[in-house]
Scaffold this motif. Structure first.
Motif, PDB file in Angstrom:
ATOM      1  N   LEU A 294       0.823  -1.212   0.000  1.00  0.00           N
ATOM      2  CA  LEU A 294       0.000   0.000   0.000  1.00  0.00           C
ATOM      3  C   LEU A 294       0.856   1.260   0.000  1.00  0.00           C
ATOM      4  O   LEU A 294       0.404   2.318  -0.445  1.00  0.00           O
ATOM      5  CB  LEU A 294      -0.920   0.002   1.229  1.00  0.00           C
ATOM      6  N   LEU A 295       2.084   1.152   0.497  1.00  0.00           N
ATOM      7  CA  LEU A 295       2.983   2.301   0.509  1.00  0.00           C
ATOM      8  C   LEU A 295       3.628   2.538  -0.854  1.00  0.00           C
ATOM      9  O   LEU A 295       4.352   3.524  -1.029  1.00  0.00           O
ATOM     10  CB  LEU A 295       4.079   2.101   1.563  1.00  0.00           C
ATOM     11  N   LEU A 296       3.377   1.640  -1.794  1.00  0.00           N
ATOM     12  CA  LEU A 296       3.895   1.782  -3.160  1.00  0.00           C
ATOM     13  C   LEU A 296       2.758   1.901  -4.165  1.00  0.00           C
ATOM     14  O   LEU A 296       2.959   1.728  -5.366  1.00  0.00           O
ATOM     15  CB  LEU A 296       4.779   0.567  -3.526  1.00  0.00           C
ATOM     16  N   GLU A 306     -11.106  -2.318  -0.616  1.00  0.00           N
ATOM     17  CA  GLU A 306     -12.296  -1.714  -0.022  1.00  0.00           C
ATOM     18  C   GLU A 306     -12.161  -1.561   1.492  1.00  0.00           C
ATOM     19  O   GLU A 306     -12.696  -0.609   2.078  1.00  0.00           O
ATOM     20  CB  GLU A 306     -13.539  -2.557  -0.333  1.00  0.00           C
ATOM     21  N   THR A 307     -11.433  -2.469   2.109  1.00  0.00           N
ATOM     22  CA  THR A 307     -11.310  -2.443   3.573  1.00  0.00           C
ATOM     23  C   THR A 307     -10.360  -1.359   4.071  1.00  0.00           C
ATOM     24  O   THR A 307     -10.244  -1.151   5.279  1.00  0.00           O
ATOM     25  CB  THR A 307     -10.793  -3.809   4.075  1.00  0.00           C
ATOM     26  N   LEU A 308      -9.690  -0.670   3.144  1.00  0.00           N
ATOM     27  CA  LEU A 308      -8.713   0.332   3.553  1.00  0.00           C
ATOM     28  C   LEU A 308      -9.015   1.721   2.977  1.00  0.00           C
ATOM     29  O   LEU A 308      -8.180   2.621   3.060  1.00  0.00           O
ATOM     30  CB  LEU A 308      -7.312  -0.099   3.117  1.00  0.00           C
ATOM     31  N   LEU A 309     -10.195   1.886   2.414  1.00  0.00           N
ATOM     32  CA  LEU A 309     -10.528   3.171   1.802  1.00  0.00           C
ATOM     33  C   LEU A 309     -10.500   4.312   2.816  1.00  0.00           C
ATOM     34  O   LEU A 309     -10.049   5.412   2.518  1.00  0.00           O
ATOM     35  CB  LEU A 309     -11.904   3.088   1.133  1.00  0.00           C
ATOM     36  N   THR A 310     -10.996   4.062   4.013  1.00  0.00           N
ATOM     37  CA  THR A 310     -11.017   5.132   5.013  1.00  0.00           C
ATOM     38  C   THR A 310      -9.621   5.454   5.541  1.00  0.00           C
ATOM     39  O   THR A 310      -9.423   6.492   6.172  1.00  0.00           O
ATOM     40  CB  THR A 310     -11.917   4.747   6.208  1.00  0.00           C
ATOM     41  N   ASP A 311      -8.646   4.584   5.281  1.00  0.00           N
ATOM     42  CA  ASP A 311      -7.265   4.809   5.730  1.00  0.00           C
ATOM     43  C   ASP A 311      -6.374   5.331   4.610  1.00  0.00           C
ATOM     44  O   ASP A 311      -5.172   5.531   4.819  1.00  0.00           O
ATOM     45  CB  ASP A 311      -6.660   3.507   6.272  1.00  0.00           C
ATOM     46  N   ARG A 312      -6.949   5.553   3.432  1.00  0.00           N
ATOM     47  CA  ARG A 312      -6.113   5.865   2.263  1.00  0.00           C
ATOM     48  C   ARG A 312      -5.335   7.162   2.437  1.00  0.00           C
ATOM     49  O   ARG A 312      -4.158   7.242   2.077  1.00  0.00           O
ATOM     50  CB  ARG A 312      -6.980   5.931   1.004  1.00  0.00           C
ATOM     51  N   THR A 313      -5.979   8.178   2.981  1.00  0.00           N
ATOM     52  CA  THR A 313      -5.292   9.453   3.169  1.00  0.00           C
ATOM     53  C   THR A 313      -4.100   9.295   4.104  1.00  0.00           C
ATOM     54  O   THR A 313      -3.001   9.814   3.836  1.00  0.00           O
ATOM     55  CB  THR A 313      -6.260  10.506   3.733  1.00  0.00           C
ATOM     56  N   GLN A 314      -4.284   8.572   5.217  1.00  0.00           N
ATOM     57  CA  GLN A 314      -3.185   8.354   6.151  1.00  0.00           C
ATOM     58  C   GLN A 314      -2.061   7.557   5.509  1.00  0.00           C
ATOM     59  O   GLN A 314      -0.881   7.828   5.747  1.00  0.00           O
ATOM     60  CB  GLN A 314      -3.691   7.616   7.394  1.00  0.00           C
ATOM     61  N   LEU A 315      -2.423   6.582   4.669  1.00  0.00           N
ATOM     62  CA  LEU A 315      -1.404   5.785   3.991  1.00  0.00           C
ATOM     63  C   LEU A 315      -0.603   6.637   3.013  1.00  0.00           C
ATOM     64  O   LEU A 315       0.615   6.461   2.869  1.00  0.00           O
ATOM     65  CB  LEU A 315      -2.063   4.613   3.256  1.00  0.00           C
ATOM     66  N   GLU A 454      13.536   9.043  13.371  1.00  0.00           N
ATOM     67  CA  GLU A 454      12.511   9.240  12.339  1.00  0.00           C
ATOM     68  C   GLU A 454      11.856   7.914  11.956  1.00  0.00           C
ATOM     69  O   GLU A 454      10.642   7.854  11.717  1.00  0.00           O
ATOM     70  CB  GLU A 454      13.131   9.887  11.101  1.00  0.00           C
ATOM     71  N   LEU A 455      12.647   6.843  11.903  1.00  0.00           N
ATOM     72  CA  LEU A 455      12.100   5.527  11.573  1.00  0.00           C
ATOM     73  C   LEU A 455      11.157   5.030  12.662  1.00  0.00           C
ATOM     74  O   LEU A 455      10.128   4.402  12.374  1.00  0.00           O
ATOM     75  CB  LEU A 455      13.222   4.518  11.373  1.00  0.00           C
ATOM     76  N   ALA A 456      11.503   5.303  13.921  1.00  0.00           N
ATOM     77  CA  ALA A 456      10.645   4.876  15.031  1.00  0.00           C
ATOM     78  C   ALA A 456       9.272   5.524  14.917  1.00  0.00           C
ATOM     79  O   ALA A 456       8.240   4.878  15.125  1.00  0.00           O
ATOM     80  CB  ALA A 456      11.296   5.228  16.361  1.00  0.00           C
ATOM     81  N   GLU A 457       9.253   6.810  14.576  1.00  0.00           N
ATOM     82  CA  GLU A 457       7.977   7.513  14.418  1.00  0.00           C
ATOM     83  C   GLU A 457       7.172   6.938  13.259  1.00  0.00           C
ATOM     84  O   GLU A 457       5.971   6.680  13.382  1.00  0.00           O
ATOM     85  CB  GLU A 457       8.238   9.004  14.177  1.00  0.00           C
ATOM     86  N   LEU A 458       7.842   6.729  12.111  1.00  0.00           N
ATOM     87  CA  LEU A 458       7.162   6.157  10.949  1.00  0.00           C
ATOM     88  C   LEU A 458       6.641   4.763  11.252  1.00  0.00           C
ATOM     89  O   LEU A 458       5.491   4.425  10.925  1.00  0.00           O
ATOM     90  CB  LEU A 458       8.129   6.114   9.761  1.00  0.00           C
ATOM     91  N   GLY A 459       7.484   3.932  11.877  1.00  0.00           N
ATOM     92  CA  GLY A 459       7.076   2.559  12.187  1.00  0.00           C
ATOM     93  C   GLY A 459       5.889   2.510  13.123  1.00  0.00           C
ATOM     94  O   GLY A 459       4.975   1.703  12.942  1.00  0.00           O
ATOM     95  N   GLN A 460       5.864   3.383  14.136  1.00  0.00           N
ATOM     96  CA  GLN A 460       4.759   3.385  15.093  1.00  0.00           C
ATOM     97  C   GLN A 460       3.450   3.783  14.419  1.00  0.00           C
ATOM     98  O   GLN A 460       2.404   3.182  14.666  1.00  0.00           O
ATOM     99  CB  GLN A 460       5.072   4.343  16.240  1.00  0.00           C
ATOM    100  N   LYS A 461       3.507   4.780  13.548  1.00  0.00           N
ATOM    101  CA  LYS A 461       2.299   5.193  12.829  1.00  0.00           C
ATOM    102  C   LYS A 461       1.787   4.071  11.932  1.00  0.00           C
ATOM    103  O   LYS A 461       0.588   3.815  11.869  1.00  0.00           O
ATOM    104  CB  LYS A 461       2.594   6.439  11.985  1.00  0.00           C
ATOM    105  N   PHE A 462       2.706   3.424  11.240  1.00  0.00           N
ATOM    106  CA  PHE A 462       2.325   2.357  10.312  1.00  0.00           C
ATOM    107  C   PHE A 462       1.731   1.166  11.057  1.00  0.00           C
ATOM    108  O   PHE A 462       0.686   0.627  10.660  1.00  0.00           O
ATOM    109  CB  PHE A 462       3.556   1.930   9.507  1.00  0.00           C
ATOM    110  N   VAL A 463       2.370   0.770  12.135  1.00  0.00           N
ATOM    111  CA  VAL A 463       1.872  -0.358  12.916  1.00  0.00           C
ATOM    112  C   VAL A 463       0.503  -0.044  13.520  1.00  0.00           C
ATOM    113  O   VAL A 463      -0.403  -0.885  13.516  1.00  0.00           O
ATOM    114  CB  VAL A 463       2.876  -0.738  14.022  1.00  0.00           C
ATOM    115  N   SER A 464       0.335   1.170  14.024  1.00  0.00           N
ATOM    116  CA  SER A 464      -0.947   1.552  14.629  1.00  0.00           C
ATOM    117  C   SER A 464      -2.062   1.504  13.597  1.00  0.00           C
ATOM    118  O   SER A 464      -3.165   1.001  13.870  1.00  0.00           O
ATOM    119  CB  SER A 464      -0.849   2.960  15.227  1.00  0.00           C
TER     120      SER A 464
END
Length: 498
Positions: A294-296, A306-315, A454-464
């Motif tokens: 999804l990050l690519l 369809e299950t990720l449409l509401t998360d698309r902006t965050q992605l 910076e990676l820790a912040e990115l990883g935490q957001k992605f995992v959450s």
């Protein structure tokens, strides 16, 4: 006076009309908050409107109220400041009159009483009675009419009570109020700190209710999606395609960079990156690969799950953050191969290079060549100056030219350093999904240690984000993955939270 963003604006006495001094009573925190059941039903013809609960207090563990500070130069800020000053000037005139006029002051004391009562916990009955008695509106009014209103005594009682009720972070602010002798400035300061205390109480309440809100949100969103699925059986077609591609990607070996001559062979790899070969498929690995894909995602591709449409902006925001970290780490890796370990052992030097690179990130999106031209000019200058300051030998003209060339080449998508760094950040994120962020930070791939924070912040957001999504749609993923993974390879029978 401070405001609070989102749903709970703090009230300031200065918002009232100065002439009447009529103050609106602050609504008890939480009374007007709507629960998930108050949301209107989702339309059947689109999944994009399926429950916006991902963005509310139930699904966002970091949700909290914050102080909203208006820019002094803004029209709203100027108007608000003017109104507030007019109110407090009016109060000062009343208190300075002979005899003093306590009408506005009594209204303010009534407001203070209501705020203090709203900050109490249900079990604090004794303190509630004390506040009711000490700040009894009718009694204070009678004392004011007789000229016997003891303002210093009331102020001390209010400050003592605030000290009992405030969070430790507000202790210093309350203590500063004790040094104010002017009654108008004291009242103004009391309302400012009480506003912050109200915000603290709201955030405390949100955090206390979060587990219950989260579970309710998950059940509500899943039930709403199921209603749509019952009416549109093909609703999971894009999700199925997405997971099918993820399974196929896991059986295809990763491409290798054809040229690793730059930057000391692009730094040493970590053990977790060596000898990557296809592994037996499992639901967790397929789903992890799917989330990474999804990050690519191609913005032109409309077959978004369809299950990720509401998360698309965050992605998309995470994808942008990942791209910026790729450029940043690439620049630092190239620079480190020329400046040596002595310079890169200095956090101040690394921070300067980060600052130089981050300053051109916006420009890089539209004009990457121009952005890297700027970086290629400033980074060698910083290296040269730092080497000089430390009494070390300067870079030769040949090395300087090579450094400039390698930095400029980062603008190309096919650049080897950039490609390898991108792969390693994706590897890190994959480890975050499987092992967790903290464990993944213990074994960072080569070239990424300089951007660990910076990676820790990115990883935490992605995992959450993926964790929330999986909580809601895990049962649907399980059924799809059963059709993609042969029973002999399936090491798990159910998709669980990563």
């Amino acid at each position: 006076m401070p405001d609070v963003e989102e749903k709970v604006p703090l009230k300031d006495p200065g918002d009232a009309e100065c002439g009447s001094c009529k103050l609106e009573a602050s609504a008890p925190t939480g009374e007007n908050e709507s629960g998930p059941e108050d949301h209107p039903p989702c339309p059947i013809d689109t999944v994009d409107n399926v429950s916006k609960l991902n963005n509310n207090t139930g699904m966002n563990c970091d949700f909290h109220m914050e102080e909203k500070v208006l820019p002094p130069s803004s029209l709203e800020g100027k108007v608000k400041e003017t109104m507030h000053n007019a109110f407090w000037d009016h109060l000062k005139e009343q208190l300075s009159a002979t005899p003093p006029d306590f009408s506005c002051a009594l209204e303010l004391l009534k407001e203070i009483k209501e705020i203090l009562l709203s900050l109490l916990l249900p079990r604090q009955n004794r303190l509630r009675s004390d506040i009711e008695e000490a700040l009894d509106t009718e009694l204070l009014k009678q004392k004011a009419e007789r000229g016997a209103l003891d303002v210093p005594h009331l102020s001390k009682y209010i400050l003592d009570t605030m000290t009992l009720l405030c969070a430790p972070v507000r202790d210093e602010a309350v203590q500063k109020l004790e040094n104010i002798t002017d009654p108008v400035w004291l009242l103004r300061g009391i309302f400012q700190v009480l506003g912050l205390m109200k915000m603290d109480m709201v955030n405390y309440t949100i955090q206390s209710l979060q587990p219950h809100l989260q579970e309710h949100s998950i059940q509500h969103e899943r039930a709403t999606f199921q209603e749509l699925l019952n009416k549109q059986p093909s609703l999971l077609s894009h999700t199925t395609k997405w997971l099918t591609q993820a399974a196929a990607d896991l059986t295809t070996p990763l491409p290798t960079c054809p040229d690793t001559s730059d930057s000391a062979s692009v730094a040493s790899s970590s053990p977790s990156e060596a000898a990557i070969s296809p592994e037996p498929l499992s639901p967790t690995m397929v789903l992890s690969q799917g989330f990474l894909n999804l990050l690519l995602w191609d913005p032109e591709d409309e077959d978004f799950p369809e299950t990720l449409l509401t998360d698309r902006t965050q992605l998309q925001e995470l994808e942008s953050q990942l791209s910026q970290l790729t450029i940043l780490a690439s620049v630092l890796l190239v620079a480190s191969s020329f400046s040596g370990s002595v310079l890169f052992g200095s956090p101040q030097f690394v921070d300067k290079l980060k600052h130089i690179t981050k300053d051109v990130m916006e420009e890089f999106k539209s004009r990457p060549e121009e952005a890297m031209q700027t970086v290629s000019e400033q980074v060698p200058q910083e290296i040269h100056q730092s080497l000089k300051n430390m009494g070390l030998a300067a870079l030769s003209s040949e090395n300087t030219a090579s450094l400039i060339g390698q930095l400029q080449n980062i603008a190309k998508k096919e650049n080897c350093v950039r490609s390898v760094i991108d792969q390693r950040i994706h590897l890190f994120l994959k480890c975050c999904l499987v092992l967790g962020v903290q464990r993944s930070l213990l074994d960072l791939p080569g070239g990424l240690t300089v951007i660990e924070a910076e990676l820790a912040e990115l990883g935490q957001k992605f995992v959450s984000l993926t964790h929330r999504n999986q909580k809601v749609f895990g049962p649907y993923y399980t059924e799809i993955l059963k059709t993609l993974i042969p029973p002999a390879q399936a090491l798990e029978t159910e998709v669980e939270s990563l």
